[in-house]
Design an enzyme around this catalytic site. Structure first.
Site, PDB file in Angstrom:
ATOM      1  CB  CYS A 274      -0.905  -0.401   1.019  1.00 50.57           C
ATOM      2  SG  CYS A 274      -2.348  -0.492   0.961  1.00 50.57           S
TER       3      CYS A 274
HETATM    4  C1  UDX Z   1      -1.010   0.515   5.786  1.00 49.50           C
HETATM    5  C2  UDX Z   1      -2.191   1.537   6.119  1.00 49.50           C
HETATM    6  O1  UDX Z   1      -1.788   1.086   7.285  1.00 49.50           O
HETATM    7  C3  UDX Z   1      -3.325   0.521   6.317  1.00 49.50           C
HETATM    8  O2  UDX Z   1      -4.119   1.711   7.232  1.00 49.50           O
HETATM    9  C4  UDX Z   1      -3.836   0.916   4.572  1.00 49.50           C
HETATM   10  O3  UDX Z   1      -5.128   0.336   4.841  1.00 49.50           O
HETATM   11  C5  UDX Z   1      -2.231  -0.078   4.276  1.00 49.50           C
HETATM   12  O4  UDX Z   1      -1.439   0.221   4.178  1.00 49.50           O
HETATM   13  P1  UDX Z   1      -0.153  -1.912   5.657  1.00 49.50           P
HETATM   14  O5  UDX Z   1       1.098  -1.628   4.752  1.00 49.50           O
HETATM   15  O6  UDX Z   1      -0.561  -3.587   5.775  1.00 49.50           O
HETATM   16  O7  UDX Z   1      -0.862  -1.181   5.948  1.00 49.50           O
HETATM   17  O8  UDX Z   1       0.597  -2.134   7.694  1.00 49.50           O
HETATM   18  P2  UDX Z   1       1.620  -1.257   8.027  1.00 49.50           P
HETATM   19  O9  UDX Z   1       1.607  -1.864   9.174  1.00 49.50           O
HETATM   20  O10 UDX Z   1       1.188  -0.064   8.197  1.00 49.50           O
HETATM   21  O11 UDX Z   1       2.596  -0.799   7.768  1.00 49.50           O
HETATM   22  C6  UDX Z   1       3.344  -0.587   6.534  1.00 49.50           C
HETATM   23  C7  UDX Z   1       4.963  -0.502   6.414  1.00 49.50           C
HETATM   24  O12 UDX Z   1       5.396   0.740   7.247  1.00 49.50           O
HETATM   25  C8  UDX Z   1       5.962  -1.823   6.567  1.00 49.50           C
HETATM   26  O13 UDX Z   1       6.840  -1.843   6.262  1.00 49.50           O
HETATM   27  C9  UDX Z   1       5.987  -1.108   8.468  1.00 49.50           C
HETATM   28  O14 UDX Z   1       7.849  -2.122   9.000  1.00 49.50           O
HETATM   29  C10 UDX Z   1       6.981   0.112   8.116  1.00 49.50           C
HETATM   30  N1  UDX Z   1       6.440   1.206   9.224  1.00 49.50           N
HETATM   31  C11 UDX Z   1       5.086   1.326   9.833  1.00 49.50           C
HETATM   32  C12 UDX Z   1       7.520   1.489   9.789  1.00 49.50           C
HETATM   33  O15 UDX Z   1       9.127   1.931   8.622  1.00 49.50           O
HETATM   34  N2  UDX Z   1       7.211   2.859  11.065  1.00 49.50           N
HETATM   35  C13 UDX Z   1       6.047   2.273  11.821  1.00 49.50           C
HETATM   36  O16 UDX Z   1       5.958   3.430  12.735  1.00 49.50           O
HETATM   37  C14 UDX Z   1       5.131   2.375  11.602  1.00 49.50           C
END
Ligand code: UDX
Length: 445
Positions: A274
Protein backbone atom coordinates in the site's frame (compact mmCIF):
# COMPACT_ATOMS: atom_id res chain seq x y z
CA UNK A 1 -31.60 -13.34 8.91
CA UNK A 2 -29.72 -10.25 7.78
CA UNK A 3 -31.69 -8.24 5.23
CA UNK A 4 -28.88 -7.53 2.76
CA UNK A 5 -27.12 -10.17 0.70
CA UNK A 6 -23.53 -9.27 -0.06
CA UNK A 7 -21.17 -10.05 -2.90
CA UNK A 8 -17.49 -9.16 -2.91
CA UNK A 9 -15.46 -8.95 -6.11
CA UNK A 10 -11.82 -9.73 -5.39
CA UNK A 11 -10.26 -12.13 -2.90
CA UNK A 12 -7.12 -10.31 -1.77
CA UNK A 13 -6.67 -9.00 1.78
CA UNK A 14 -9.45 -6.42 1.49
CA UNK A 15 -11.90 -8.61 -0.44
CA UNK A 16 -11.53 -11.75 1.63
CA UNK A 17 -11.52 -9.96 4.99
CA UNK A 18 -14.61 -7.99 3.97
CA UNK A 19 -16.35 -11.18 2.82
CA UNK A 20 -15.38 -13.19 5.91
CA UNK A 21 -16.25 -10.23 8.17
CA UNK A 22 -19.80 -9.97 6.82
CA UNK A 23 -20.25 -13.75 6.87
CA UNK A 24 -19.05 -13.87 10.51
CA UNK A 25 -21.99 -11.67 11.43
CA UNK A 26 -24.55 -13.82 9.67
CA UNK A 27 -24.73 -12.18 6.24
CA UNK A 28 -25.01 -14.38 3.19
CA UNK A 29 -21.90 -13.58 1.22
CA UNK A 30 -20.65 -14.60 -2.21
CA UNK A 31 -17.03 -13.82 -2.93
CA UNK A 32 -15.97 -13.89 -6.56
CA UNK A 33 -12.70 -14.46 -8.36
CA UNK A 34 -11.52 -15.52 -11.81
CA UNK A 35 -9.06 -18.00 -10.39
CA UNK A 36 -10.68 -21.47 -9.95
CA UNK A 37 -7.83 -22.65 -7.72
CA UNK A 38 -8.37 -19.72 -5.35
CA UNK A 39 -12.13 -20.29 -5.32
CA UNK A 40 -11.59 -23.95 -4.47
CA UNK A 41 -9.28 -23.07 -1.58
CA UNK A 42 -11.65 -20.47 -0.19
CA UNK A 43 -14.56 -22.90 -0.42
CA UNK A 44 -12.53 -25.27 1.75
CA UNK A 45 -11.95 -22.47 4.26
CA UNK A 46 -8.32 -21.93 3.32
CA UNK A 47 -7.16 -18.34 2.65
CA UNK A 48 -4.89 -18.08 -0.42
CA UNK A 49 -2.41 -16.03 1.65
CA UNK A 50 -1.20 -15.97 5.26
CA UNK A 51 -3.10 -13.63 7.57
CA UNK A 52 -3.50 -14.24 11.31
CA UNK A 53 -7.04 -15.34 12.36
CA UNK A 54 -8.42 -15.26 8.82
CA UNK A 55 -8.42 -19.04 8.48
CA UNK A 56 -10.56 -19.52 11.64
CA UNK A 57 -13.03 -16.91 10.46
CA UNK A 58 -13.15 -18.31 6.94
CA UNK A 59 -13.52 -21.95 8.03
CA UNK A 60 -16.41 -21.08 10.31
CA UNK A 61 -18.12 -18.91 7.68
CA UNK A 62 -17.80 -21.62 5.02
CA UNK A 63 -18.88 -24.50 7.25
CA UNK A 64 -21.87 -22.51 8.57
CA UNK A 65 -22.89 -21.89 4.96
CA UNK A 66 -22.66 -18.08 5.12
CA UNK A 67 -19.78 -17.72 2.67
CA UNK A 68 -19.02 -19.26 -0.67
CA UNK A 69 -16.73 -18.28 -3.48
CA UNK A 70 -17.72 -18.38 -7.16
CA UNK A 71 -15.67 -18.16 -10.33
CA UNK A 72 -16.87 -15.13 -12.34
CA UNK A 73 -18.80 -12.19 -10.97
CA UNK A 74 -22.14 -12.08 -12.81
CA UNK A 75 -24.10 -14.66 -10.82
CA UNK A 76 -22.77 -13.30 -7.53
CA UNK A 77 -24.11 -9.84 -8.38
CA UNK A 78 -27.47 -11.17 -9.55
CA UNK A 79 -28.00 -13.14 -6.35
CA UNK A 80 -27.13 -10.28 -3.96
CA UNK A 81 -28.17 -6.70 -3.06
CA UNK A 82 -24.82 -5.00 -2.48
CA UNK A 83 -21.53 -5.62 -4.30
CA UNK A 84 -18.19 -4.52 -2.88
CA UNK A 85 -15.45 -4.04 -5.44
CA UNK A 86 -12.09 -4.97 -3.92
CA UNK A 87 -9.96 -5.84 -6.93
CA UNK A 88 -6.32 -4.78 -7.20
CA UNK A 89 -5.08 -1.45 -8.56
CA UNK A 90 -1.38 -2.17 -9.11
CA UNK A 91 1.26 0.46 -9.87
CA UNK A 92 2.39 1.17 -13.41
CA UNK A 93 6.07 2.01 -14.05
CA UNK A 94 5.29 5.76 -13.92
CA UNK A 95 3.52 5.45 -10.55
CA UNK A 96 -0.02 5.81 -11.89
CA UNK A 97 -2.41 3.02 -10.94
CA UNK A 98 -3.55 0.42 -13.43
CA UNK A 99 -7.36 0.40 -13.59
CA UNK A 100 -7.71 -2.70 -15.76
CA UNK A 101 -9.19 -4.91 -13.02
CA UNK A 102 -11.57 -2.16 -11.89
CA UNK A 103 -12.79 -1.64 -15.46
CA UNK A 104 -13.20 -5.37 -16.13
CA UNK A 105 -15.04 -5.79 -12.86
CA UNK A 106 -17.37 -2.83 -13.56
CA UNK A 107 -18.16 -4.36 -16.97
CA UNK A 108 -19.16 -7.66 -15.41
CA UNK A 109 -21.26 -5.95 -12.75
CA UNK A 110 -22.92 -3.79 -15.44
CA UNK A 111 -23.85 -6.90 -17.43
CA UNK A 112 -25.31 -8.54 -14.35
CA UNK A 113 -27.34 -5.43 -13.52
CA UNK A 114 -29.23 -5.64 -16.86
CA UNK A 115 -30.90 -8.76 -15.55
CA UNK A 116 -31.79 -7.34 -12.15
CA UNK A 117 -35.10 -5.70 -11.45
CA UNK A 118 -34.38 -4.72 -7.82
CA UNK A 119 -32.14 -1.87 -6.60
CA UNK A 120 -28.48 -2.83 -6.31
CA UNK A 121 -25.70 -0.91 -4.61
CA UNK A 122 -22.13 -1.03 -5.91
CA UNK A 123 -19.43 0.00 -3.42
CA UNK A 124 -15.87 0.61 -4.62
CA UNK A 125 -13.40 -0.39 -1.89
CA UNK A 126 -10.29 -0.58 -4.06
CA UNK A 127 -7.88 2.33 -3.71
CA UNK A 128 -8.47 4.60 -6.73
CA UNK A 129 -7.46 8.17 -7.50
CA UNK A 130 -10.08 10.93 -7.20
CA UNK A 131 -12.53 10.92 -10.09
CA UNK A 132 -12.25 7.19 -10.87
CA UNK A 133 -15.59 6.08 -9.40
CA UNK A 134 -17.52 8.96 -10.97
CA UNK A 135 -15.76 9.15 -14.35
CA UNK A 136 -14.74 5.56 -15.02
CA UNK A 137 -16.77 3.12 -12.93
CA UNK A 138 -20.13 4.88 -13.25
CA UNK A 139 -20.18 5.15 -17.08
CA UNK A 140 -19.10 1.51 -17.46
CA UNK A 141 -21.89 0.41 -15.11
CA UNK A 142 -24.47 2.58 -16.89
CA UNK A 143 -23.43 1.61 -20.41
CA UNK A 144 -23.21 -2.07 -19.53
CA UNK A 145 -26.59 -2.19 -17.84
CA UNK A 146 -28.55 0.44 -19.77
CA UNK A 147 -29.63 1.67 -16.37
CA UNK A 148 -29.28 4.95 -14.58
CA UNK A 149 -26.96 5.43 -11.59
CA UNK A 150 -28.78 7.02 -8.68
CA UNK A 151 -32.13 5.66 -9.86
CA UNK A 152 -31.88 1.99 -10.83
CA UNK A 153 -28.71 1.26 -8.94
CA UNK A 154 -26.55 3.03 -6.38
CA UNK A 155 -22.84 3.78 -6.23
CA UNK A 156 -20.55 4.52 -3.28
CA UNK A 157 -16.82 4.66 -2.67
CA UNK A 158 -15.76 3.48 0.77
CA UNK A 159 -12.01 3.13 1.27
CA UNK A 160 -10.56 0.34 3.39
CA UNK A 161 -7.86 1.03 5.99
CA UNK A 162 -6.96 -2.47 7.14
CA UNK A 163 -3.36 -3.40 7.89
CA UNK A 164 -1.87 -6.72 6.91
CA UNK A 165 -1.12 -8.77 9.99
CA UNK A 166 -4.16 -7.35 11.79
CA UNK A 167 -6.54 -7.35 8.85
CA UNK A 168 -9.33 -9.28 10.58
CA UNK A 169 -9.28 -7.06 13.65
CA UNK A 170 -9.14 -3.90 11.54
CA UNK A 171 -12.05 -5.04 9.34
CA UNK A 172 -14.25 -5.66 12.36
CA UNK A 173 -13.08 -2.60 14.35
CA UNK A 174 -12.30 0.31 12.02
CA UNK A 175 -11.50 3.77 13.44
CA UNK A 176 -14.15 5.18 11.09
CA UNK A 177 -16.18 4.35 8.01
CA UNK A 178 -15.92 6.76 5.10
CA UNK A 179 -18.93 6.77 2.79
CA UNK A 180 -18.41 8.60 -0.49
CA UNK A 181 -21.83 8.71 -2.13
CA UNK A 182 -23.00 9.31 -5.66
CA UNK A 183 -26.46 10.26 -4.33
CA UNK A 184 -28.32 10.24 -1.03
CA UNK A 185 -30.07 6.86 -1.51
CA UNK A 186 -26.72 5.18 -2.20
CA UNK A 187 -25.18 6.78 0.93
CA UNK A 188 -28.24 5.91 3.06
CA UNK A 189 -28.08 2.28 1.95
CA UNK A 190 -24.42 1.89 2.90
CA UNK A 191 -25.00 3.84 6.12
CA UNK A 192 -27.84 1.41 7.04
CA UNK A 193 -25.62 -1.56 6.31
CA UNK A 194 -22.89 -0.09 8.54
CA UNK A 195 -25.40 0.53 11.37
CA UNK A 196 -26.62 -3.02 11.07
CA UNK A 197 -23.12 -4.53 10.83
CA UNK A 198 -21.47 -2.66 13.68
CA UNK A 199 -24.61 -2.35 15.79
CA UNK A 200 -23.67 -0.83 19.22
CA UNK A 201 -20.05 -0.49 18.12
CA UNK A 202 -20.75 1.80 15.20
CA UNK A 203 -17.57 3.80 14.50
CA UNK A 204 -17.75 7.45 13.40
CA UNK A 205 -19.22 7.66 9.90
CA UNK A 206 -17.94 10.31 7.49
CA UNK A 207 -20.34 10.94 4.62
CA UNK A 208 -19.03 12.82 1.64
CA UNK A 209 -18.91 12.78 -2.15
CA UNK A 210 -17.06 10.21 -4.26
CA UNK A 211 -13.79 12.07 -5.06
CA UNK A 212 -13.33 13.23 -1.46
CA UNK A 213 -13.65 9.64 -0.21
CA UNK A 214 -11.12 8.56 -2.81
CA UNK A 215 -8.69 11.27 -1.68
CA UNK A 216 -9.16 10.39 2.02
CA UNK A 217 -7.49 7.03 1.42
CA UNK A 218 -4.46 8.56 -0.29
CA UNK A 219 -4.17 11.35 2.28
CA UNK A 220 -4.38 8.81 5.09
CA UNK A 221 -1.63 6.57 3.74
CA UNK A 222 0.54 9.48 2.62
CA UNK A 223 0.31 11.03 6.08
CA UNK A 224 1.32 7.78 7.80
CA UNK A 225 4.17 7.33 5.32
CA UNK A 226 5.20 10.93 6.08
CA UNK A 227 5.42 10.14 9.79
CA UNK A 228 7.69 7.19 9.00
CA UNK A 229 9.99 9.09 6.63
CA UNK A 230 10.06 12.00 9.07
CA UNK A 231 11.22 9.85 11.97
CA UNK A 232 13.70 8.10 9.67
CA UNK A 233 15.19 11.48 8.84
CA UNK A 234 15.47 12.25 12.54
CA UNK A 235 17.09 8.80 12.92
CA UNK A 236 19.63 9.72 10.26
CA UNK A 237 20.37 12.99 12.07
CA UNK A 238 20.72 11.07 15.36
CA UNK A 239 23.31 8.78 13.75
CA UNK A 240 25.47 11.81 13.10
CA UNK A 241 24.92 13.26 16.59
CA UNK A 242 26.89 11.46 19.27
CA UNK A 243 24.86 10.24 22.26
CA UNK A 244 21.41 10.65 20.74
CA UNK A 245 18.81 7.93 20.22
CA UNK A 246 15.86 8.29 17.86
CA UNK A 247 13.70 6.00 19.99
CA UNK A 248 13.86 8.40 22.92
CA UNK A 249 13.13 11.33 20.61
CA UNK A 250 10.16 9.44 19.09
CA UNK A 251 8.81 8.50 22.49
CA UNK A 252 9.05 12.08 23.77
CA UNK A 253 7.48 13.75 20.74
CA UNK A 254 4.82 11.02 20.56
CA UNK A 255 3.59 12.06 24.00
CA UNK A 256 2.56 15.39 22.50
CA UNK A 257 -1.11 14.68 21.78
CA UNK A 258 -0.91 16.77 18.65
CA UNK A 259 1.70 14.35 17.26
CA UNK A 260 0.68 10.96 18.69
CA UNK A 261 2.93 7.98 19.28
CA UNK A 262 2.01 5.69 16.39
CA UNK A 263 3.98 5.29 13.17
CA UNK A 264 7.09 6.84 14.67
CA UNK A 265 9.16 3.64 14.68
CA UNK A 266 12.39 4.44 12.89
CA UNK A 267 13.85 1.71 10.74
CA UNK A 268 14.78 0.64 7.25
CA UNK A 269 11.73 2.29 5.69
CA UNK A 270 8.19 1.29 4.80
CA UNK A 271 7.28 -1.46 2.35
CA UNK A 272 4.19 -3.46 1.53
CA UNK A 273 1.47 -3.35 -1.03
CA UNK A 274 0.00 0.00 0.00
CA UNK A 275 2.31 2.79 1.16
CA UNK A 276 4.83 2.62 -1.70
CA UNK A 277 2.10 2.27 -4.33
CA UNK A 278 -0.21 4.91 -2.85
CA UNK A 279 2.52 7.48 -2.28
CA UNK A 280 3.68 7.06 -5.89
CA UNK A 281 0.10 7.25 -7.20
CA UNK A 282 -0.60 10.44 -5.24
CA UNK A 283 2.56 12.03 -6.62
CA UNK A 284 1.59 11.02 -10.18
CA UNK A 285 -1.99 12.21 -9.69
CA UNK A 286 -0.95 15.55 -8.23
CA UNK A 287 1.67 16.07 -10.95
CA UNK A 288 -0.96 15.35 -13.61
CA UNK A 289 -2.96 18.26 -12.16
CA UNK A 290 0.05 20.55 -12.55
CA UNK A 291 0.83 20.63 -8.82
CA UNK A 292 4.24 19.57 -7.52
CA UNK A 293 3.67 17.66 -4.22
CA UNK A 294 6.99 18.50 -2.56
CA UNK A 295 6.41 16.92 0.84
CA UNK A 296 5.10 13.66 -0.55
CA UNK A 297 7.99 13.47 -3.01
CA UNK A 298 10.43 13.92 -0.13
CA UNK A 299 8.70 11.12 1.78
CA UNK A 300 9.26 8.83 -1.19
CA UNK A 301 12.89 9.89 -1.64
CA UNK A 302 13.77 9.31 2.01
CA UNK A 303 12.13 5.90 1.87
CA UNK A 304 13.95 4.91 -1.31
CA UNK A 305 17.34 5.49 0.31
CA UNK A 306 16.56 4.11 3.77
CA UNK A 307 17.05 0.32 3.22
CA UNK A 308 20.60 0.89 1.94
CA UNK A 309 21.57 2.37 5.31
CA UNK A 310 21.84 -1.24 6.50
CA UNK A 311 24.33 -2.00 3.71
CA UNK A 312 26.36 1.11 4.55
CA UNK A 313 26.47 0.13 8.23
CA UNK A 314 27.64 -3.36 7.24
CA UNK A 315 30.38 -1.81 5.08
CA UNK A 316 31.39 0.46 7.93
CA UNK A 317 31.81 -2.58 10.20
CA UNK A 318 33.35 -5.02 7.70
CA UNK A 319 34.92 -2.96 4.93
CA UNK A 320 34.56 -4.60 1.51
CA UNK A 321 31.57 -6.97 1.57
CA UNK A 322 32.93 -9.28 -1.13
CA UNK A 323 32.70 -12.90 0.03
CA UNK A 324 31.47 -11.83 3.45
CA UNK A 325 28.53 -13.87 4.76
CA UNK A 326 25.62 -11.65 5.72
CA UNK A 327 22.62 -13.03 7.61
CA UNK A 328 19.29 -11.33 7.01
CA UNK A 329 16.70 -11.89 9.73
CA UNK A 330 13.28 -11.02 8.34
CA UNK A 331 12.06 -10.93 4.76
CA UNK A 332 8.38 -9.98 5.06
CA UNK A 333 7.70 -6.25 4.77
CA UNK A 334 6.47 -6.35 8.38
CA UNK A 335 5.87 -9.03 11.03
CA UNK A 336 2.91 -11.44 10.95
CA UNK A 337 2.66 -11.67 7.19
CA UNK A 338 4.31 -13.67 4.40
CA UNK A 339 4.04 -10.67 2.08
CA UNK A 340 7.35 -9.51 0.61
CA UNK A 341 5.95 -6.90 -1.78
CA UNK A 342 8.23 -3.83 -1.67
CA UNK A 343 9.97 -5.38 1.32
CA UNK A 344 13.12 -3.54 2.36
CA UNK A 345 14.92 -6.90 2.79
CA UNK A 346 14.61 -7.64 -0.91
CA UNK A 347 16.32 -4.33 -1.76
CA UNK A 348 19.03 -4.99 0.81
CA UNK A 349 19.69 -8.54 -0.45
CA UNK A 350 19.91 -7.31 -4.04
CA UNK A 351 22.48 -4.67 -3.08
CA UNK A 352 24.50 -7.15 -0.98
CA UNK A 353 24.60 -9.63 -3.86
CA UNK A 354 25.69 -6.85 -6.24
CA UNK A 355 28.52 -6.13 -3.80
CA UNK A 356 29.67 -9.76 -3.91
CA UNK A 357 28.47 -10.77 -0.45
CA UNK A 358 27.06 -14.20 0.26
CA UNK A 359 23.57 -13.86 1.73
CA UNK A 360 21.69 -16.22 3.99
CA UNK A 361 18.19 -15.36 5.15
CA UNK A 362 15.43 -16.55 7.42
CA UNK A 363 11.84 -15.46 7.98
CA UNK A 364 9.14 -17.27 9.97
CA UNK A 365 6.59 -16.92 7.13
CA UNK A 366 8.08 -15.50 3.93
CA UNK A 367 10.68 -18.09 2.86
CA UNK A 368 8.67 -19.55 -0.02
CA UNK A 369 7.98 -16.14 -1.53
CA UNK A 370 11.61 -15.08 -1.17
CA UNK A 371 12.99 -18.24 -2.77
CA UNK A 372 10.88 -17.42 -5.85
CA UNK A 373 12.87 -14.17 -6.23
CA UNK A 374 16.44 -15.16 -5.40
CA UNK A 375 16.46 -18.89 -6.15
CA UNK A 376 20.00 -20.22 -5.85
CA UNK A 377 21.61 -16.79 -5.74
CA UNK A 378 21.14 -16.78 -1.96
CA UNK A 379 21.08 -19.30 0.90
CA UNK A 380 18.13 -19.96 3.16
CA UNK A 381 18.15 -21.12 6.77
CA UNK A 382 15.48 -23.14 8.61
CA UNK A 383 15.68 -21.01 11.77
CA UNK A 384 17.06 -17.72 13.04
CA UNK A 385 19.94 -19.42 14.85
CA UNK A 386 20.86 -21.48 11.77
CA UNK A 387 20.77 -18.25 9.79
CA UNK A 388 23.31 -16.42 11.91
CA UNK A 389 25.65 -19.46 12.17
CA UNK A 390 29.05 -18.60 10.68
CA UNK A 391 27.91 -15.15 9.49
CA UNK A 392 30.19 -12.11 9.48
CA UNK A 393 27.30 -9.75 10.09
CA UNK A 394 23.57 -9.96 10.85
CA UNK A 395 20.98 -7.43 9.68
CA UNK A 396 17.62 -7.50 11.43
CA UNK A 397 15.19 -6.29 8.78
CA UNK A 398 11.75 -7.27 10.12
CA UNK A 399 10.59 -6.93 13.73
CA UNK A 400 9.29 -10.48 14.18
CA UNK A 401 8.58 -11.35 17.82
CA UNK A 402 10.82 -14.46 17.69
CA UNK A 403 13.91 -12.41 16.76
CA UNK A 404 13.49 -10.46 19.99
CA UNK A 405 14.30 -13.67 21.90
CA UNK A 406 17.84 -13.87 20.43
CA UNK A 407 20.26 -12.85 23.16
CA UNK A 408 23.76 -11.35 22.78
CA UNK A 409 25.32 -14.72 23.73
CA UNK A 410 23.41 -16.43 20.87
CA UNK A 411 25.01 -14.04 18.39
CA UNK A 412 28.45 -14.48 20.01
CA UNK A 413 28.26 -18.28 20.09
CA UNK A 414 26.99 -18.69 16.54
CA UNK A 415 28.43 -15.93 14.37
CA UNK A 416 31.89 -15.85 12.87
CA UNK A 417 32.15 -12.19 13.85
CA UNK A 418 29.31 -11.01 16.06
CA UNK A 419 28.37 -7.81 14.25
CA UNK A 420 24.67 -7.02 14.55
CA UNK A 421 22.79 -4.24 12.78
CA UNK A 422 19.36 -3.70 14.26
CA UNK A 423 17.37 -2.23 11.38
CA UNK A 424 14.07 -2.33 13.27
CA UNK A 425 15.12 -1.30 16.76
CA UNK A 426 14.05 -4.54 18.43
CA UNK A 427 16.99 -4.79 20.85
CA UNK A 428 17.93 -2.65 23.82
CA UNK A 429 21.18 -0.96 22.68
CA UNK A 430 22.54 -0.76 26.23
CA UNK A 431 22.21 -4.51 26.75
CA UNK A 432 23.48 -5.52 23.29
CA UNK A 433 26.28 -3.03 22.71
CA UNK A 434 28.23 -3.99 25.80
CA UNK A 435 28.62 -7.56 24.53
CA UNK A 436 28.52 -7.24 20.75
CA UNK A 437 29.68 -5.12 17.87
CA UNK A 438 26.17 -3.70 17.81
CA UNK A 439 24.67 -0.83 15.92
CA UNK A 440 21.11 0.24 15.27
CA UNK A 441 19.26 2.65 13.03
CA UNK A 442 19.05 6.05 14.70
CA UNK A 443 21.77 5.66 17.32
CA UNK A 444 24.40 8.36 17.56
CA UNK A 445 27.48 6.44 18.71
C1 UDX B 1 -1.01 0.23 5.53
C2 UDX B 1 -1.96 1.15 6.34
O1 UDX B 1 -1.56 1.13 7.71
C3 UDX B 1 -3.39 0.69 6.19
O2 UDX B 1 -4.25 1.61 6.86
C4 UDX B 1 -3.73 0.64 4.70
O3 UDX B 1 -5.05 0.16 4.52
C5 UDX B 1 -2.76 -0.25 3.94
O4 UDX B 1 -1.42 0.21 4.17
P1 UDX B 1 0.08 -2.17 5.86
O5 UDX B 1 0.85 -1.85 4.63
O6 UDX B 1 -0.59 -3.48 5.97
O7 UDX B 1 -1.06 -1.07 6.10
O8 UDX B 1 1.08 -2.10 7.11
P2 UDX B 1 1.57 -0.98 8.18
O9 UDX B 1 1.45 -1.57 9.52
O10 UDX B 1 0.91 0.31 7.97
O11 UDX B 1 3.12 -0.87 7.82
C6 UDX B 1 3.57 -0.45 6.55
C7 UDX B 1 5.07 -0.35 6.53
O12 UDX B 1 5.51 0.73 7.33
C8 UDX B 1 5.81 -1.58 7.03
O13 UDX B 1 6.91 -1.84 6.19
C9 UDX B 1 6.28 -1.19 8.42
O14 UDX B 1 7.45 -1.87 8.81
C10 UDX B 1 6.54 0.29 8.21
N1 UDX B 1 6.44 1.07 9.46
C11 UDX B 1 5.25 1.19 10.10
C12 UDX B 1 7.57 1.71 9.94
O15 UDX B 1 8.67 1.62 9.35
N2 UDX B 1 7.46 2.46 11.08
C13 UDX B 1 6.28 2.60 11.76
O16 UDX B 1 6.27 3.31 12.77
C14 UDX B 1 5.15 1.96 11.25
Amino acid sequence: MAPYKISVAGTGYVGLCTAAGFASKGYEVIASTHDPEKADKINRGIPPFFEPHLEELLKEAVSDGYLKCEVGRTEAVKKTDITFVAVGTPSQPDGRINLQHIQDCAREIGEALTEKSSYHLVVVKSTVVPGTTQNIVKPILENGSNKSCGKDFGLCMSPEFLREGSAVHDTLNPDRVVIGEHDKTSGDTLHNLSREFYSEELPPIVRTNLPTAELVKYANNAFLATKISFINQIANICEKTSGTDVNIVANAIGLDKRIGSQFLRAGLGYGGSCFPKDVKALIAFSTSLGYDPLIIKAVENVNRAQPYKAVKLAEKALGDLKDKRIAILGLAFKPDTDDIRESTSIKIINRLLENGASVVSYDPAAMTNTKKIFGERADYAPSAIECIKGANCCIVATAWEEFKQIKPRDFIQNMKTPIVIDGRRIYNPEEYSCELDFTAIGLGQ
